[in-house]
Design a protein around this motif. Structure first.
Motif, PDB file in Angstrom:
ATOM      1  N   ALA A   1      50.759  42.137  48.840  1.00 52.97           N
ATOM      2  CA  ALA A   1      50.899  41.711  47.441  1.00 52.97           C
ATOM      3  C   ALA A   1      52.225  42.188  46.860  1.00 52.97           C
ATOM      4  O   ALA A   1      52.866  41.470  46.079  1.00 52.97           O
TER       5      ALA A   1
ATOM      6  N   GLN B   1      40.048  40.444  37.728  1.00 55.58           N
ATOM      7  CA  GLN B   1      41.215  40.906  36.974  1.00 55.58           C
ATOM      8  C   GLN B   1      40.835  41.187  35.521  1.00 55.58           C
ATOM      9  O   GLN B   1      41.336  42.130  34.902  1.00 55.58           O
TER      10      GLN B   1
ATOM     11  N   ASN C   1      38.814  48.076  45.043  1.00 56.62           N
ATOM     12  CA  ASN C   1      38.160  47.354  46.134  1.00 56.62           C
ATOM     13  C   ASN C   1      37.449  48.293  47.108  1.00 56.62           C
ATOM     14  O   ASN C   1      36.466  47.895  47.748  1.00 56.62           O
TER      15      ASN C   1
ATOM     16  N   LYS D   1      47.889  45.767  40.432  1.00 57.28           N
ATOM     17  CA  LYS D   1      47.778  45.629  41.891  1.00 57.28           C
ATOM     18  C   LYS D   1      47.169  46.888  42.498  1.00 57.28           C
ATOM     19  O   LYS D   1      46.283  46.816  43.364  1.00 57.28           O
TER      20      LYS D   1
ATOM     21  N   GLU E   1      42.748  47.861  53.127  1.00 52.44           N
ATOM     22  CA  GLU E   1      43.113  47.527  51.747  1.00 52.44           C
ATOM     23  C   GLU E   1      44.579  47.847  51.480  1.00 52.44           C
ATOM     24  O   GLU E   1      45.261  47.122  50.728  1.00 52.44           O
TER      25      GLU E   1
ATOM     26  N   HIS F   1      46.564  44.904  52.447  1.00 55.53           N
ATOM     27  CA  HIS F   1      46.537  43.845  51.430  1.00 55.53           C
ATOM     28  C   HIS F   1      47.469  44.189  50.267  1.00 55.53           C
ATOM     29  O   HIS F   1      48.155  43.304  49.727  1.00 55.53           O
ATOM     30  N   LEU F   2      47.508  45.474  49.870  1.00 57.70           N
ATOM     31  CA  LEU F   2      48.371  45.898  48.763  1.00 57.70           C
ATOM     32  C   LEU F   2      49.847  45.714  49.124  1.00 57.70           C
ATOM     33  O   LEU F   2      50.645  45.241  48.303  1.00 57.70           O
TER      34      LEU F   2
ATOM     35  N   ASN G   1      43.528  47.146  41.575  1.00 51.97           N
ATOM     36  CA  ASN G   1      42.715  46.230  42.375  1.00 51.97           C
ATOM     37  C   ASN G   1      42.467  46.804  43.771  1.00 51.97           C
ATOM     38  O   ASN G   1      41.344  46.776  44.286  1.00 51.97           O
ATOM     39  N   ALA G   2      43.538  47.332  44.389  1.00 50.22           N
ATOM     40  CA  ALA G   2      43.401  47.879  45.741  1.00 50.22           C
ATOM     41  C   ALA G   2      42.448  49.070  45.768  1.00 50.22           C
ATOM     42  O   ALA G   2      41.551  49.150  46.616  1.00 50.22           O
TER      43      ALA G   2
ATOM     44  N   GLU H   1      39.649  39.416  45.851  1.00 53.22           N
ATOM     45  CA  GLU H   1      41.044  39.019  46.012  1.00 53.22           C
ATOM     46  C   GLU H   1      41.837  39.382  44.766  1.00 53.22           C
ATOM     47  O   GLU H   1      41.305  39.408  43.660  1.00 53.22           O
ATOM     48  N   TYR H   2      43.126  39.639  44.964  1.00 58.86           N
ATOM     49  CA  TYR H   2      43.963  40.040  43.836  1.00 58.86           C
ATOM     50  C   TYR H   2      44.157  38.920  42.825  1.00 58.86           C
ATOM     51  O   TYR H   2      44.587  39.150  41.711  1.00 58.86           O
ATOM     52  N   GLN H   3      43.845  37.689  43.226  1.00 55.35           N
ATOM     53  CA  GLN H   3      43.968  36.546  42.327  1.00 55.35           C
ATOM     54  C   GLN H   3      42.638  36.184  41.660  1.00 55.35           C
ATOM     55  O   GLN H   3      42.561  35.200  40.928  1.00 55.35           O
TER      56      GLN H   3
END
Length: 354
Positions: free
Chosen positions: A168, A208, A189, A182, A161, A164-165, A185-186, A201-203
Motif C-alpha cells: 500500500a 475505513q 487487521n 494505512k 499484514e 500488505h502495508l 488498517n494494518a 482490504e485497505y479500500q
C-alpha cells in the motif's frame, strides 16, 4: 413615600437573601473540603480550586507538557484532582511496572469517568470490575492464546499484514502521504482476524469508516465539552456540544460490532470455533439460563469493541511515532542499511540468545 416599616422589611429581605447565599457557599465549601479528605500518605500535587480541582491547570491542547512540568516538581508519583475525581498519576517504567504488575490487585478496581460510564456502563474488558472483570479477562486471555497470541502463528499473520502495508505504501510511488489510516488498517487487521475471523482490504469503505470513527472518538474525548461532561454530567446532558457527537459515534461503533455478531450467528457452528466471537457465543450457550452469568450479548459487544480499540490504537500510534523519529533522524536509517549490508557481506550467521 416609603414607610420605616417597609424600609426595614426591604433591608431584612436583602440581608436574608445574602445570608442564605453566604450560607450556601459556606456549606458547599465545607462539603467539598470533607469530601476530598485524603489519606496521610496521599501523594503530593499542585494546589487545586474547589469543585474544579486542577481542571484548568492541565492545559487541554498539550496536557502532556503540563504533566512533565509536574513530574519535575513532584517526582514520578503525584496527585491531581479533576472535579470529584482525585487522581494519582504514575510515570516512569519501573514505577508503572510496580503499580500495575507487582501491585496490580490494588489498582484493579478503579472508578469510571462519567463519559465512559454513559457509553460502556460497566460492561466489557476494560470498564468492568470485580468478579465480572475476572471472568471476562480469564476467558479472553485463554481464547486469544488459543488463536495464536504469543505463538509463532500470530507472528506469521503479522508478517503477512506487513507485506500488505508495504504494498500500500509503494502505491504512493515515493510521494509524501499521511500513513495514519494505512498503519491503522494494518494493525487493526491483526486483531480483527482473531476477533472477527477476517481481515479487511485497505479500500474497504465500511472498515475505513470504522477506523475514522475510532480516531474521532479518541480525539473528541479530549475536547473541552467532554471534560465538562466528566465534571458536571447531569447538567451537560441538557447542553448541546461535542459530547453528544461523541455518544453518537460510539453508538455507530457498537452497531458495527453488533452487525459482525449477527453475521456470525447466521452460520455459527459450536463445533467449529473460527474466532473470538464464535468462542464467546459458545460460552454464552454454556451459561444459557443462568441469570447471574456475565456472558451475555451486551458483554460480547463491548468485549469485542475493547479488543478492536486496544488492538488498533496503541500499536498504531507507537508505529507512527517510530516513523516520525526515523524521519527526524535519517542517520539511524543509514546505520541500519549499513548493518544490513555488513551482515549480507559476511554471509549467513547464526542468530540466537547470548
Amino acid at each position: 413615600m416609603i414607610s420605616v416599616g417597609g424600609l426595614v422589611a426591604a433591608v431584612w429581605r436583602a440581608l436574608h437573601l445574602r445570608s442564605l447565599l453566604l450560607g450556601a457557599i459556606v456549606f458547599l465549601l465545607l462539603a467539598n473540603f470533607f469530601k476530598k479528605r485524603l489519606p496521610k500518605n496521599y501523594p503530593p500535587g499542585p494546589p487545586s480550586v474547589p469543585f474544579f480541582g486542577n481542571f484548568f491547570q492541565l492545559g487541554l491542547k498539550e496536557p502532556h507538557l503540563t504533566l512533565q512540568k509536574y513530574v519535575k516538581k513532584y517526582g514520578n508519583l503525584f496527585s491531581m484532582e479533576f472535579s470529584a475525581w482525585p487522581t494519582v498519576i504514575v510515570t516512569g517504567l519501573p514505577l508503572i511496572k510496580e503499580v500495575l504488575v507487582h501491585q496490580g490487585h490494588h489498582a484493579a478496581d478503579r472508578p469510571l469517568a462519567p463519559i465512559r460510564e454513559r457509553t460502556f456502563k460497566r460492561n466489557g474488558l476494560i470498564m468492568s470490575n470485580g468478579q465480572e472483570w475476572k471472568e471476562q479477562r480469564r476467558f479472553t486471555l485463554t481464547t486469544l492464546r488459543n488463536f495464536g497470541l504469543g505463538k509463532r502463528s500470530l507472528e506469521e499473520r503479522i508478517q503477512e499484514e506487513a507485506h500488505h502495508l508495504i504494498q500500500a505504501m509503494e502505491e504512493e510511488k515515493g510521494q509524501p502521504f499521511n500513513p495514519h489510516l494505512k498503519i491503522n488498517n494494518a494493525v487493526s487487521n491483526i486483531i480483527c482476524s482473531i476477533t472477527f475471523g477476517e481481515r479487511f482490504e485497505y479500500q474497504d469503505d465500511q472498515f475505513q469508516e470504522m477506523l475514522k470513527l475510532l480516531d474521532d472518538v479518541i480525539r473528541l474525548e479530549m475536547s473541552l465539552w467532554c471534560h465538562f461532561y466528566n465534571t458536571f454530567p447531569r447538567i451537560m446532558e441538557y447542553i448541546p456540544g461535542t459530547h453528544h457527537t461523541l455518544f453518537k459515534k460510539w453508538e455507530k461503533l457498537k452497531s458495527f460490532i453488533s452487525r459482525m455478531i449477527e453475521n456470525h450467528k447466521r452460520d455459527w457452528n459450536p463445533d467449529d470455533t473460527r474466532d473470538f466471537i464464535d468462542a464467546y457465543l459458545r460460552e454464552m450457550q454454556k451459561h444459557d439460563g443462568n441469570a447471574t452469568s456475565s456472558f451475555h450479548e451486551e458483554n460480547l459487544i463491548f468485549s469485542a469493541l475493547d479488543l478492536f480499540i486496544a488492538g488498533t490504537e496503541t500499536t498504531s500510534t507507537t508505529l507512527r511515532w517510530a516513523l516520525l523519529y526515523m524521519a527526524l533522524h535519517p542517520e539511524i536509517q543509514g546505520d541500519h542499511d549499513r548493518d544490513q549490508s555488513d551482515c549480507a557481506a559476511q554471509g549467513p550467521q547464526r542468530v540466537g540468545h547470548p
